[in-house]
Design an enzyme around this catalytic site. Structure first.
Site, PDB file in Angstrom:
ATOM      1  CG  ASP A 114      56.756  33.396  73.365  1.00 44.53           C
ATOM      2  OD1 ASP A 114      55.606  33.184  73.774  1.00 44.53           O
ATOM      3  OD2 ASP A 114      57.256  34.542  73.265  1.00 44.53           O
ATOM      4  CG  ASN A 129      41.425  31.582  70.916  1.00 41.16           C
ATOM      5  OD1 ASN A 129      40.257  31.729  71.301  1.00 41.16           O
ATOM      6  ND2 ASN A 129      42.430  32.199  71.498  1.00 41.16           N
ATOM      7  N   GLY A 135      51.208  43.826  69.461  1.00 38.81           N
ATOM      8  CA  GLY A 135      49.845  44.209  69.082  1.00 38.81           C
ATOM      9  C   GLY A 135      49.406  43.288  67.959  1.00 38.81           C
ATOM     10  N   GLY A 166      48.675  32.892  66.814  1.00 33.60           N
ATOM     11  CA  GLY A 166      47.425  33.205  66.110  1.00 33.60           C
ATOM     12  C   GLY A 166      47.637  34.339  65.123  1.00 33.60           C
ATOM     13  CG  ASP A 167      48.801  38.053  66.515  1.00 31.61           C
ATOM     14  OD1 ASP A 167      47.560  37.991  66.514  1.00 31.61           O
ATOM     15  OD2 ASP A 167      49.459  38.520  67.463  1.00 31.61           O
ATOM     16  CG  LEU A 197      41.020  23.553  66.787  1.00 31.89           C
ATOM     17  CD1 LEU A 197      40.614  22.261  66.093  1.00 31.89           C
ATOM     18  CD2 LEU A 197      40.036  23.870  67.912  1.00 31.89           C
ATOM     19  N   GLY A 198      45.358  25.539  68.298  1.00 33.27           N
ATOM     20  CA  GLY A 198      46.732  25.368  68.771  1.00 33.27           C
ATOM     21  C   GLY A 198      47.483  24.387  67.901  1.00 33.27           C
ATOM     22  CG  ASN A 225      52.206  40.813  66.812  1.00 31.39           C
ATOM     23  OD1 ASN A 225      53.133  41.611  66.867  1.00 31.39           O
ATOM     24  ND2 ASN A 225      51.632  40.311  67.892  1.00 31.39           N
TER      25      ASN A 225
HETATM   26  O1  RIB Z   1      48.577  38.039  69.993  1.00 31.70           O
HETATM   27  C1  RIB Z   1      49.692  38.442  70.719  1.00 31.70           C
HETATM   28  C2  RIB Z   1      49.618  39.916  70.967  1.00 31.70           C
HETATM   29  O2  RIB Z   1      48.533  40.183  71.812  1.00 31.70           O
HETATM   30  C3  RIB Z   1      50.842  40.460  71.676  1.00 31.70           C
HETATM   31  O3  RIB Z   1      51.811  40.935  70.786  1.00 31.70           O
HETATM   32  C4  RIB Z   1      50.271  41.546  72.570  1.00 31.70           C
HETATM   33  O4  RIB Z   1      50.666  42.812  72.166  1.00 31.70           O
HETATM   34  C5  RIB Z   1      48.764  41.385  72.512  1.00 31.70           C
HETATM   35  O5  RIB Z   1      48.169  42.372  71.798  1.00 31.70           O
END
Ligand code: RIB
Length: 307
Positions: free
Chosen positions: A246, A184, A39, A251-252, A221-222, A43
């Site tokens: 991965d 993004n 989430g 972004g989080d 921008l990644g 995160n």
């Molecule tokens: O940004 C990644 C998150 O988006 C994942 O952890 C997933 O739960 C979604 O909410």
């Protein structure tokens, strides 16, 4: 200690490695499966807490195994869980995630309980928000909660950082109360209609967001980094190259780290540069919240990059 308040989502991530993304109607034999905390709200809270911020999160969980697990995880991360609500009416949300060999992902998120946060529940955060340095939210909850959070933070004079992910329509009245926005490329296009492909188009999208009343625009921008635009800056803050495992949650990681460094008193440009390093570290591990870098991991790469 810097204090960050996060309002938003918690869901359990159910992640499968896949040799390729399935087409509609196709079943693909996947690789390893992992279940873990996720989430965007959760995160980002973990991202800021691991770097050393005092973090309070408001989210909503079901009274179920996933919800109990989430509470344990947040407690282990040292995050203040006293505003987390557990409800019998909804299940804890879940995200179905596929990650390909290049580390790219596809996600379907079912918000469950965290999609039902109410304005009254946000109002209960008033005391904690009064104490905060920064208020961070995403668009991964109810619009009622988003609206109430932005209005309360604005009323209290707190810097509001909005990560507009996943994209939902949001009024210009609310955007005008946002101090920092971190879309993004896709979200920037959805917000402005400008297709962001390079620095020039990022600048154009940023200008539209300024016209909507947002003072500081940070378009992620990644691996290139972020495009930062406000009265002082209009430039790319370059990212760091790493081996990608991965990209889910990068972004989080950026948002959690950005708020941490901003609330520590860094300039917005330095906060972006440091958050780029945190985001780079997060993509070197599988998973989302579990992949957020610790302070020690951040400092090691920071010193390598700045040697
Ligand atoms: O940004 C990644 C998150 O988006 C994942 O952890 C997933 O739960 C979604 O909410």
């Amino acid at each position: 200690m810097s204090k960050v308040v996060v309002v938003g989502s918690y869901v359990t991530d159910l992640t499968a490695r896949t040799p390729k993304m399935p087409r509609p109607g196709e079943t693909v034999l996947g690789g390893p499966f992992q279940m873990g905390p996720g989430g965007k709200g959760g995160n980002q809270a973990v991202g800021a807490a691991r770097l050393g911020s005092e973090v309070t999160i408001l989210t909503k969980l079901g009274k179920d195994l996933f919800g109990d697990d989430a509470l344990n995880n947040f407690n282990q991360e040292g995050i203040n869980t006293s505003y987390i609500i557990q409800t019998k009416d909804e299940a804890t949300g879940a995200a179905l995630i596929a990650v390909d060999p290049q580390g790219e992902n596809m996600i379907v998120v079912s918000l469950g309980a965290c999609g039902t946060i109410t304005a009254e529940e946000v109002e209960k955060l008033r005391d904690s928000m009064t104490d905060a340095d920064v208020v961070l939210l995403q668009l991964e909850t109810s619009m009622e909660a988003i609206d109430a959070t932005i209005r309360l933070a604005h009323e209290l004079g707190k810097p509001v950082v909005l990560n507009p992910a996943p994209y939902q329509d949001i009024s210009e009245e609310l955007l005008a109360m946002v101090d920092y926005i971190t879309p993004n490329e896709t979200e920037a296009e959805e917000l402005t209609g400008v297709r962001v492909t390079d620095e020039k188009t990022a600048g154009e999208a940023a200008d539209k967001l300024h016209q909507m009343g947002v003072e500081t625009v940070i378009i992620t921008l990644g691996k290139k980094g972020v495009y930062l635009s406000n009265k002082e800056y209009d430039e790319l803050v370059a990212g760091v190259t790493v081996d990608v495992v991965d990209t889910t949650g990068a972004g989080d990681s950026f948002n959690g780290a950005f708020c941490h460094f901003l609330s520590e008193g860094e300039s917005v440009k330095n906060a972006c540069g440091k958050a780029n390093i945190a985001a780079a570290l997060s993509v070197t591990k599988f998973g989302t919240a579990p992949a957020m870098p610790t302070k020690a991991e951040f400092e090691k790469l920071y010193h390598e990059v700045n040697r």
